[in-house]
Design an enzyme around this catalytic site. Structure first.
Site, mmCIF file in Angstrom:
data_model
loop_
_atom_site.group_PDB
_atom_site.id
_atom_site.type_symbol
_atom_site.label_atom_id
_atom_site.label_comp_id
_atom_site.label_asym_id
_atom_site.label_seq_id
_atom_site.Cartn_x
_atom_site.Cartn_y
_atom_site.Cartn_z
ATOM 1 N N SER A 13 0.827 -1.217 0.000
ATOM 2 C CA SER A 13 0.000 0.000 0.000
ATOM 3 C C SER A 13 0.860 1.266 0.000
ATOM 4 O O SER A 13 0.487 2.275 -0.614
ATOM 5 C CB SER A 13 -0.989 0.001 1.174
ATOM 6 O OG SER A 13 -0.325 0.198 2.404
ATOM 7 N N ARG A 65 22.721 -14.631 1.868
ATOM 8 C CA ARG A 65 22.245 -13.263 1.815
ATOM 9 C C ARG A 65 23.003 -12.470 0.737
ATOM 10 O O ARG A 65 22.421 -11.662 0.013
ATOM 11 C CB ARG A 65 22.486 -12.629 3.193
ATOM 12 C CG ARG A 65 21.475 -11.626 3.629
ATOM 13 C CD ARG A 65 21.708 -11.267 5.085
ATOM 14 N NE ARG A 65 20.878 -12.056 5.976
ATOM 15 C CZ ARG A 65 19.623 -11.731 6.291
ATOM 16 N NH1 ARG A 65 19.066 -10.642 5.808
ATOM 17 N NH2 ARG A 65 18.918 -12.488 7.099
ATOM 18 N N ARG A 91 13.230 -7.806 4.821
ATOM 19 C CA ARG A 91 14.530 -8.490 4.936
ATOM 20 C C ARG A 91 15.565 -7.490 5.421
ATOM 21 O O ARG A 91 15.602 -6.351 4.929
ATOM 22 C CB ARG A 91 15.016 -9.005 3.571
ATOM 23 C CG ARG A 91 14.103 -9.973 2.878
ATOM 24 C CD ARG A 91 14.035 -11.328 3.500
ATOM 25 N NE ARG A 91 15.295 -12.061 3.523
ATOM 26 C CZ ARG A 91 15.462 -13.192 4.205
ATOM 27 N NH1 ARG A 91 14.472 -13.675 4.933
ATOM 28 N NH2 ARG A 91 16.612 -13.817 4.173
ATOM 29 N N ASN A 107 13.608 4.192 3.996
ATOM 30 C CA ASN A 107 12.651 3.204 4.522
ATOM 31 C C ASN A 107 11.537 3.936 5.247
ATOM 32 O O ASN A 107 11.749 5.029 5.772
ATOM 33 C CB ASN A 107 13.381 2.278 5.509
ATOM 34 C CG ASN A 107 12.450 1.229 6.123
ATOM 35 O OD1 ASN A 107 11.701 0.565 5.407
ATOM 36 N ND2 ASN A 107 12.483 1.085 7.431
ATOM 37 N N HIS A 109 8.983 3.401 8.485
ATOM 38 C CA HIS A 109 8.806 2.577 9.678
ATOM 39 C C HIS A 109 7.548 3.039 10.401
ATOM 40 O O HIS A 109 7.350 4.243 10.594
ATOM 41 C CB HIS A 109 10.031 2.719 10.589
ATOM 42 C CG HIS A 109 9.931 1.899 11.826
ATOM 43 N ND1 HIS A 109 10.097 0.529 11.817
ATOM 44 C CD2 HIS A 109 9.640 2.240 13.109
ATOM 45 C CE1 HIS A 109 9.916 0.060 13.044
ATOM 46 N NE2 HIS A 109 9.644 1.085 13.843
HETATM 47 C C1 GAR Z 1 3.876 -0.539 6.636
HETATM 48 O O1 GAR Z 1 3.127 -0.203 7.771
HETATM 49 C C2 GAR Z 1 5.339 -0.230 6.857
HETATM 50 O O2 GAR Z 1 5.549 0.946 7.608
HETATM 51 C C3 GAR Z 1 5.780 -1.447 7.608
HETATM 52 O O3 GAR Z 1 5.118 -2.520 6.996
HETATM 53 C C4 GAR Z 1 3.894 -2.054 6.434
HETATM 54 C C5 GAR Z 1 3.870 -2.432 4.983
HETATM 55 O O4 GAR Z 1 2.609 -2.178 4.436
HETATM 56 N N1 GAR Z 1 7.188 -1.597 7.563
HETATM 57 C C6 GAR Z 1 7.902 -2.191 8.524
HETATM 58 O O5 GAR Z 1 7.400 -2.667 9.522
HETATM 59 C C7 GAR Z 1 9.391 -2.219 8.270
HETATM 60 N N2 GAR Z 1 10.041 -2.929 9.307
HETATM 61 P P1 GAR Z 1 2.438 -2.006 2.871
HETATM 62 O O6 GAR Z 1 3.054 -3.245 2.209
HETATM 63 O O7 GAR Z 1 0.953 -1.968 2.646
HETATM 64 O O8 GAR Z 1 3.121 -0.738 2.458
#
Ligand code: GAR
Length: 207
Positions: A13, A65, A91, A107, A109
């Site tokens: 998303s 990796r 990852r 990124n 978070h």
């Molecule tokens: C989002 O909330 C993002 O901030 C989080 O995963 C979700 C992905 O949603 N990211 C993390 O937790 C990174 N460690 P999406 O695939 O719908 O964008």
């Protein structure tokens, strides 16, 4: 325009929010590829439906990796990516990959860093009793969720919130924040000075 590769692992998303934002004529970045380490990521279909190049680089197909990252790097080179935007990419990257993309990999978070690094941020925010929660866009450095902060958006924690309800409120903020933060990076307006992003121009604290 700055060429951006978006890396995902699932729903996509945030990737979709970046794709949508990049359609605007004045937007300084274009999405040149979407890559997923999981072949079944829903986001791959979304990206293809939007007419983008989307492909899986399945980490399970590599024995280390380093080999996985070499394959990823090869795709990034083919698409001549200037910036890598991680969007729900789950990852951890090796320090050498991270160093190669230093200042060029960002990124999102789902917490107000440096609070709540890692996973299950919404559950942990509720357990801690914080009144403000939110999301952060930051440069990626070898330490998990530790890189220089580019932009943050805050949301209130409200009475009766569950992790799902709070998470949905944060996600809506993510979808506004990430395109704004990427634009700032693409315009060169988020330089790292002495380990932090210099605050320049308009404030990027979205409430
Ligand atoms: C989002 O909330 C993002 O901030 C989080 O995963 C979700 C992905 O949603 N990211 C993390 O937790 C990174 N460690 P999406 O695939 O719908 O964008």
């Amino acid at each position: 325009k700055t060429r951006v590769a978006v890396l995902i692992s699932g729903r996509g998303s945030n990737m979709a929010a970046l794709i949508e934002a990049a359609k605007a004529p004045g937007y300084p970045a274009e999405i040149v590829a979407v890559l997923s380490n999981r072949p079944d990521a829903k986001g791959l279909e979304l990206a293809r439906a939007a007419g983008l190049h989307a492909e899986a680089v399945d980490h399970k197909a590599f024995s280390s990796r380093e080999e996985f990252e070499a394959a990823l790097e090869a795709r990034l080179e083919v698409h001549v990516a200037d910036i890598v935007a991680l969007a729900g990419f789950m990852r951890l990257m090796t320090p050498s990959f991270v160093e190669r993309w230093a200042g060029r990999m960002i990124n999102i978070h789902p917490a107000l860093l440096p609070a709540f690094k890692g996973l299950h941020t919404h559950e942990r925010a509720l357990a801690a009793g914080v009144r403000l929660h939110g999301c952060t866009v930051h440069y990626v450095t070898p330490g998990m969720d530790e890189g220089p902060i580019i932009a943050q958006a805050a949301v209130p924690v409200l009475a009766g919130d569950t992790a799902d309800v709070l998470g949905a409120r944060v996600l809506a903020a993510e979808h506004r924040l990430y395109p704004a933060a990427l634009a700032r990076v693409a315009r060169g307006e988020a330089p790292i000075v002495a380990g932090r992003v210099a605050i320049t121009g308009e404030d990027l604290l979205l409430g």
